[in-house]
Scaffold this motif. Structure first.
Motif, PDB file in Angstrom:
ATOM      1  N   ARG A 102     140.480 129.569  12.549  1.00  0.00           N
ATOM      2  CA  ARG A 102     139.256 128.966  12.827  1.00  0.00           C
ATOM      3  C   ARG A 102     138.916 127.784  11.903  1.00  0.00           C
ATOM      4  NH1 ARG A 102     135.095 134.362  14.275  1.00  0.00           N
ATOM      5  NH2 ARG A 102     135.632 134.535  16.213  1.00  0.00           N
ATOM      6  N   LEU A 103     138.868 128.026  10.731  1.00  0.00           N
ATOM      7  CA  LEU A 103     138.541 127.133   9.541  1.00  0.00           C
ATOM      8  C   LEU A 103     139.444 126.071   9.994  1.00  0.00           C
ATOM      9  CD1 LEU A 103     136.951 126.191   7.348  1.00  0.00           C
ATOM     10  CD2 LEU A 103     138.351 127.437   5.773  1.00  0.00           C
ATOM     11  N   ALA A 104     140.869 126.156   9.817  1.00  0.00           N
ATOM     12  CA  ALA A 104     141.769 125.046   9.863  1.00  0.00           C
ATOM     13  C   ALA A 104     141.283 124.026  11.220  1.00  0.00           C
ATOM     14  CB  ALA A 104     143.136 125.684  10.146  1.00  0.00           C
ATOM     15  N   VAL A 105     141.157 124.786  12.330  1.00  0.00           N
ATOM     16  CA  VAL A 105     140.683 123.802  13.494  1.00  0.00           C
ATOM     17  C   VAL A 105     139.448 123.057  13.308  1.00  0.00           C
ATOM     18  CG1 VAL A 105     140.046 123.883  15.812  1.00  0.00           C
ATOM     19  CG2 VAL A 105     141.915 125.281  15.201  1.00  0.00           C
ATOM     20  N   PHE A 106     138.592 123.708  12.662  1.00  0.00           N
ATOM     21  CA  PHE A 106     137.158 123.104  12.377  1.00  0.00           C
ATOM     22  C   PHE A 106     137.442 122.045  11.361  1.00  0.00           C
ATOM     23  CE2 PHE A 106     133.614 123.113   9.270  1.00  0.00           C
ATOM     24  CZ  PHE A 106     132.609 122.705  10.042  1.00  0.00           C
ATOM     25  N   ALA A 107     138.234 122.387  10.298  1.00  0.00           N
ATOM     26  CA  ALA A 107     138.259 121.332   9.177  1.00  0.00           C
ATOM     27  C   ALA A 107     139.075 120.160   9.636  1.00  0.00           C
ATOM     28  CB  ALA A 107     138.945 121.893   8.012  1.00  0.00           C
ATOM     29  N   ASP A 108     139.976 120.560  10.501  1.00  0.00           N
ATOM     30  CA  ASP A 108     140.818 119.335  10.874  1.00  0.00           C
ATOM     31  C   ASP A 108     140.214 118.495  11.932  1.00  0.00           C
ATOM     32  OD1 ASP A 108     142.970 120.081   9.256  1.00  0.00           O
ATOM     33  OD2 ASP A 108     144.095 121.148  10.997  1.00  0.00           O
ATOM     34  N   THR A 109     139.195 119.317  12.669  1.00  0.00           N
ATOM     35  CA  THR A 109     138.667 118.261  13.786  1.00  0.00           C
ATOM     36  C   THR A 109     137.352 117.487  13.112  1.00  0.00           C
ATOM     37  OG1 THR A 109     138.980 120.112  15.425  1.00  0.00           O
ATOM     38  CG2 THR A 109     137.353 118.627  15.962  1.00  0.00           C
ATOM     39  N   ILE A 110     136.914 118.395  12.246  1.00  0.00           N
ATOM     40  CA  ILE A 110     135.489 117.535  11.749  1.00  0.00           C
ATOM     41  C   ILE A 110     135.575 116.831  10.667  1.00  0.00           C
ATOM     42  CG2 ILE A 110     133.190 118.032  11.206  1.00  0.00           C
ATOM     43  CD1 ILE A 110     133.442 118.618  13.824  1.00  0.00           C
ATOM     44  N   GLY A 111     136.401 117.359   9.693  1.00  0.00           N
ATOM     45  CA  GLY A 111     136.791 116.608   8.234  1.00  0.00           C
ATOM     46  C   GLY A 111     135.693 116.798   7.507  1.00  0.00           C
ATOM     47  N   PRO A 112     135.501 116.118   6.545  1.00  0.00           N
ATOM     48  CA  PRO A 112     134.330 116.158   5.579  1.00  0.00           C
ATOM     49  C   PRO A 112     133.094 115.955   6.091  1.00  0.00           C
ATOM     50  CG  PRO A 112     135.464 113.929   5.052  1.00  0.00           C
ATOM     51  CD  PRO A 112     136.176 114.811   5.919  1.00  0.00           C
ATOM     52  N   ARG A 113     131.879 116.576   5.489  1.00  0.00           N
ATOM     53  CA  ARG A 113     130.673 116.564   6.379  1.00  0.00           C
ATOM     54  C   ARG A 113     129.283 116.438   5.327  1.00  0.00           C
ATOM     55  NH1 ARG A 113     134.085 120.377   6.512  1.00  0.00           N
ATOM     56  NH2 ARG A 113     133.341 122.314   5.418  1.00  0.00           N
ATOM     57  N   LEU A 114     129.254 115.269   4.970  1.00  0.00           N
ATOM     58  CA  LEU A 114     128.048 115.105   4.008  1.00  0.00           C
ATOM     59  C   LEU A 114     126.497 114.996   4.512  1.00  0.00           C
ATOM     60  CD1 LEU A 114     127.565 114.441   0.816  1.00  0.00           C
ATOM     61  CD2 LEU A 114     127.572 112.398   1.425  1.00  0.00           C
ATOM     62  N   SER A 115     125.727 115.645   3.781  1.00  0.00           N
ATOM     63  CA  SER A 115     124.204 115.748   4.678  1.00  0.00           C
ATOM     64  C   SER A 115     124.084 113.992   4.769  1.00  0.00           C
ATOM     65  CB  SER A 115     123.350 116.258   3.465  1.00  0.00           C
ATOM     66  OG  SER A 115     123.594 117.744   3.309  1.00  0.00           O
TER      67      SER A 115
ATOM     68  N   MET B  59     125.341 112.525   7.299  1.00  0.00           N
ATOM     69  CA  MET B  59     126.204 111.827   7.942  1.00  0.00           C
ATOM     70  C   MET B  59     126.695 112.718   9.236  1.00  0.00           C
ATOM     71  SD  MET B  59     128.457 110.510   4.728  1.00  0.00           S
ATOM     72  CE  MET B  59     129.281 109.187   5.697  1.00  0.00           C
ATOM     73  N   LYS B  60     127.147 111.535  10.379  1.00  0.00           N
ATOM     74  CA  LYS B  60     127.187 112.377  11.469  1.00  0.00           C
ATOM     75  C   LYS B  60     128.306 113.263  11.602  1.00  0.00           C
ATOM     76  CE  LYS B  60     126.271 108.007  14.077  1.00  0.00           C
ATOM     77  NZ  LYS B  60     126.783 106.659  14.719  1.00  0.00           N
ATOM     78  N   ASN B  61     129.392 113.502  10.710  1.00  0.00           N
ATOM     79  CA  ASN B  61     130.195 114.506  10.812  1.00  0.00           C
ATOM     80  C   ASN B  61     129.423 115.801  10.343  1.00  0.00           C
ATOM     81  OD1 ASN B  61     132.315 112.725  10.965  1.00  0.00           O
ATOM     82  ND2 ASN B  61     133.339 113.469   9.169  1.00  0.00           N
ATOM     83  N   LEU B  62     128.418 115.691   9.561  1.00  0.00           N
ATOM     84  CA  LEU B  62     127.693 117.045   9.538  1.00  0.00           C
ATOM     85  C   LEU B  62     127.038 117.453  11.009  1.00  0.00           C
ATOM     86  CD1 LEU B  62     126.766 119.306   7.827  1.00  0.00           C
ATOM     87  CD2 LEU B  62     124.777 117.958   7.162  1.00  0.00           C
ATOM     88  N   ASP B  63     126.670 116.355  11.634  1.00  0.00           N
ATOM     89  CA  ASP B  63     125.717 116.666  12.798  1.00  0.00           C
ATOM     90  C   ASP B  63     126.911 117.189  13.852  1.00  0.00           C
ATOM     91  OD1 ASP B  63     123.754 115.575  11.767  1.00  0.00           O
ATOM     92  OD2 ASP B  63     123.971 113.809  12.873  1.00  0.00           O
ATOM     93  N   ALA B  64     128.040 116.842  13.735  1.00  0.00           N
ATOM     94  CA  ALA B  64     129.109 117.293  14.674  1.00  0.00           C
ATOM     95  C   ALA B  64     129.699 118.684  14.193  1.00  0.00           C
ATOM     96  CB  ALA B  64     130.340 116.342  14.551  1.00  0.00           C
ATOM     97  N   ALA B  65     129.594 119.039  12.921  1.00  0.00           N
ATOM     98  CA  ALA B  65     129.764 120.234  12.410  1.00  0.00           C
ATOM     99  C   ALA B  65     128.704 121.320  12.917  1.00  0.00           C
ATOM    100  CB  ALA B  65     130.047 120.240  10.976  1.00  0.00           C
ATOM    101  N   ILE B  66     127.739 120.760  12.962  1.00  0.00           N
ATOM    102  CA  ILE B  66     126.289 121.902  13.431  1.00  0.00           C
ATOM    103  C   ILE B  66     126.777 122.218  14.919  1.00  0.00           C
ATOM    104  CG2 ILE B  66     124.294 122.087  13.808  1.00  0.00           C
ATOM    105  CD1 ILE B  66     123.918 120.647  10.784  1.00  0.00           C
TER     106      ILE B  66
END
Lengths: 469, 469
Positions: free
Chosen positions: A64-77, A79-86
């Motif tokens: 699960r983590l691999a799919v998540f991390a590969d899909t989203i990448g890093p996610r700094l507060s 930034m859009k990546n964090l919104d996507a992660a949430i």
């Protein structure tokens, strides 16, 4: 059902034989009673371990983590990546069939590094790998070009204060421990600015390096000029130190596009298995979803977040429902100093008496060795007893003090806290660097971590009484 | 002097007692004689070890290397840094008081990487750390944008040849050993081009990574289109492999400014201690001075070059002069396939019968364990005996086969060869990467390596007879 109940009742008889009733009509429980109660979870613990380590859920948290991390990448507060992660996690937790999946809005700092680079110009051209530190100001657009002063400590800086004026301070403090050495990252710019330096470059807080800078948060102080600050690799810090000791003049040119924007909306992500008997009482398991903006945040704190999710998944898969509510919280804004967790605390602290224990895994999910625990002596004895249930995977140690930026707020107010303890020997090789990727994670180690996390949280959530505090 | 000679003569008496003369009037030497001769070097070996490890020369090779590596930086064939390195060493060897310090001109390949970058565009933006491989062509100025096919082996590539056309081939071959895995770097582009790929990205030949690409030489084949080729980090290769196994389409944009220029003038750098009795006979100790254009080339092969220099320095400092000439050669153009060494061989091979042994240290100067040796059984027995002199530092092993691109030419023609053997466990963590810096070197380990190198080369150079071949 009746038959089962009868057997259960008969089993309890010897336990309470000859004991006097307390005021509310129950018998006061001795530690022996509690030990017996915990021993009763032996089969459930084995079932959890079996499912997590050998069964259908084997490697699930890793995958699960691999799919998540590969899909989203890093996610700094901020930034859009964090919104996507949430958003991603909100959907994933709902799809997993967890209860009360929701987002709790908070505000988080929004800092972006922008473009940045540094070049040693004297004694020779050499590209210096840098990572600006969180909250640092940028340089003016044309950058800063200045002579370097290399120091090994704040003491040396203060002794050589006269020399530092107008220069770039390079701190070459070797790693002792994170707790001991990180102040060079967090206070390096302030101390340098106090003696008139124009920027600071800090040897990364890392116990090993392959020319890899490690970022992290830093703090300015009111009344002290804000100067640009970045981390550099161990190798470059050592090289400049050697040059400096040889009396060689070093000139560095650096440019940083770092900028702080207004606080951004973000969310703590919450999911539950609602308690069957005391649903208002909470066992909180957590990790943080935000990360630095380099690597994949797979270790810090993807692993912790995903074994926390896994705890609820495993319990659900086994058809278990503890007496208390098991609440998963995936924090936001941890890297800026537990920002999401602090707002969560402010919002929920009126309910503090119902928080049984707060658990966070934020120091890796490598080979686990046990649990850090903060709480009174009686609670510690109970936790030690619970850890004996993990004998089948030989992870039974209980250490002094739980660690976790996000659970500190509760522990300071007396709520028992627990954190996962694992093999940290390589943690600071990757921490806050481009090296924090899925490559550092091991599926089997994550299985073991998930088993520990699940057994502990389930048993505490299901025992008849809350942990004493 | 006379008195000393007399004692020496008396000591020899038991050795030759009762033996018949050979045709030239000397006694044929038994292995027992040779053992005794070698045992006679015990005090000299101790003096060398003492000077290198505990005495005035302690840490000298490390410190010399640090100044050199910090001053010059990386030094790729054809580039100005290598010219500067050669000039630097020419001066340093003369200042050290060595004899016949001179440069022997050779031509070396001249390839420069220029600017380069790669970006994954689909499924998300992700900056891929690359290092173009030596001899690679560049991309057209606007770069290449293409879908990726990830394979784990040449076999898989050949099976999926139809799919590869027009794509970027990513090889995700895990590191087995350098010898086994390096063919993906050296032949990856050719194999990809044969099936119509437009570029290849190769998982770095590295046993550990912190998102660090490792460069190296690669070879095109006549008649096969020359496509751009670069190495990527283990982490990025693994991520793209995971994505690909999930059926996710990956698109990468890459730009490489790599260019090959006409061969450039360069030099092998030579210094000697001329032999007292057989000056025409040569014991050659060597390392290569060129490096890749990343890091500092401190390990590959700064360490080998500088312990080789140290061997001559230690012998000179002890006031010793062996019977044979001890010749230091610092090769150029090694990284392109022993280019400097091959031209040296062509120039000097007519004198091959006078080359007693060729020694190269090019596999690290970490904790030494002994010597790799190539030569006949009798020579091996002699070398084993010499290694007993290193008992005081417990480095006495003799392994099958010497390794060294630069000494291979001689060994193939029957000249005995030796290479330093040391703890290689981290060698490929740093090899050809930005991590090859002074930080990986340990002064004490270099002292030990220098002691081994010096004892072996001195004793072989001073023994009455050349090694049998």
């Amino acid at each position: 059902m009746k038959c089962v109940f009868l057997i259960f009742f008969i089993n309890l008889l010897p336990l309470y034989a000859g004991k006097s009733l307390t005021r509310d009509g129950s018998y006061p429980r001795t530690f022996e009673d509690i030990k017996n109660e915990i021993a009763g979870y032996s089969d459930i613990a084995k079932a959890i371990i079996n499912l997590a380590v050998h069964g259908k859920a084997q490697n699930r948290s890793y995958e699960r983590l691999a799919v998540f991390a590969d899909t989203i990448g890093p996610r700094l507060s901020g930034m859009k990546n964090l919104d996507a992660a949430i958003k991603y996690m909100f959907s994933a937790l709902r799809e997993d069939g967890l209860e009360n999946v929701h987002l709790e809005p908070v505000k988080v700092p929004h800092w972006e590094r922008g473009e940045e680079f540094a070049m040693m110009l004297e004694p020779r051209n050499h590209s210096i790998a840098i990572l600006g530190l969180g909250s640092s100001v940028g340089t003016r657009p044309e950058g800063i070009t200045a002579e370097v002063i290399v120091v090994v400590s704040f003491d040396e800086l203060h002794k050589r204060a006269q020399e530092a004026k107008g220069k770039i301070v390079v701190y070459n403090k070797p790693f002792i421990s994170y707790g001991e050495t990180v102040r060079y990252r967090s206070q390096g710019a302030v101390e340098a600015a106090k003696v008139g330096a124009v920027a600071s470059l800090i040897r990364s807080i890392a116990s090993f390096s392959i020319q890899s800078p490690h970022t992290g948060w830093q703090n300015y102080q009111p009344g002290v000029p804000r100067i640009p600050t970045a981390c550099i690799s161990v190798e470059d810090a050592e090289m400049m130190s050697r040059m400096s000791l040889r009396g060689i003049k070093i000139i560095v040119h650096m440019k940083m596009g770092a900028k702080t924007y207004p606080d951004a909306p973000s969310f703590n992500t919450v999911a539950e298995i609602v308690g069957s008997k005391y649903p208002e009482q909470i066992v909180l398991v957590s990790g943080h979803l935000d990360s630095w903006d380099v690597g994949q945040g797979a270790m810090d704190d993807g692993g912790g977040a995903f074994i926390s999710w896994e705890a609820l998944s495993l319990i659900k898969d086994l058809g278990l429902r503890p007496k208390r509510t098991l609440r998963l919280v995936l924090w936001t804004g941890e890297e800026q100093g537990g920002i999401g967790a602090e707002q969560y605390y402010q919002l929920h602290k009126e309910n503090i008496s119902n928080f049984d224990i707060v658990m966070e895994s934020d120091e890796g999910t490598f080979q686990p060795s046990g649990l850090g625990f903060t709480g009174n002596a009686k609670a510690r004895e109970i936790v030690k007893e619970i850890m004996t249930l993990l004998q089948p995977i030989n992870v039974t140690d209980v250490y002094d003090d739980a660690d976790g930026t996000d659970i500190d707020f509760w522990m300071r107010d007396g709520v028992p806290g627990a954190s996962l303890r694992d093999d940290l020997s390589k943690y600071f090789w990757f921490h806050h660097s481009q090296g924090d990727t899925m490559t550092v994670q091991d599926p089997n180690q994550m299985n073991l971590c998930a088993a520990v996390w699940t057994v502990v949280s389930y048993v505490i959530a299901d025992m008849e009484e809350m942990l004493p505090r």
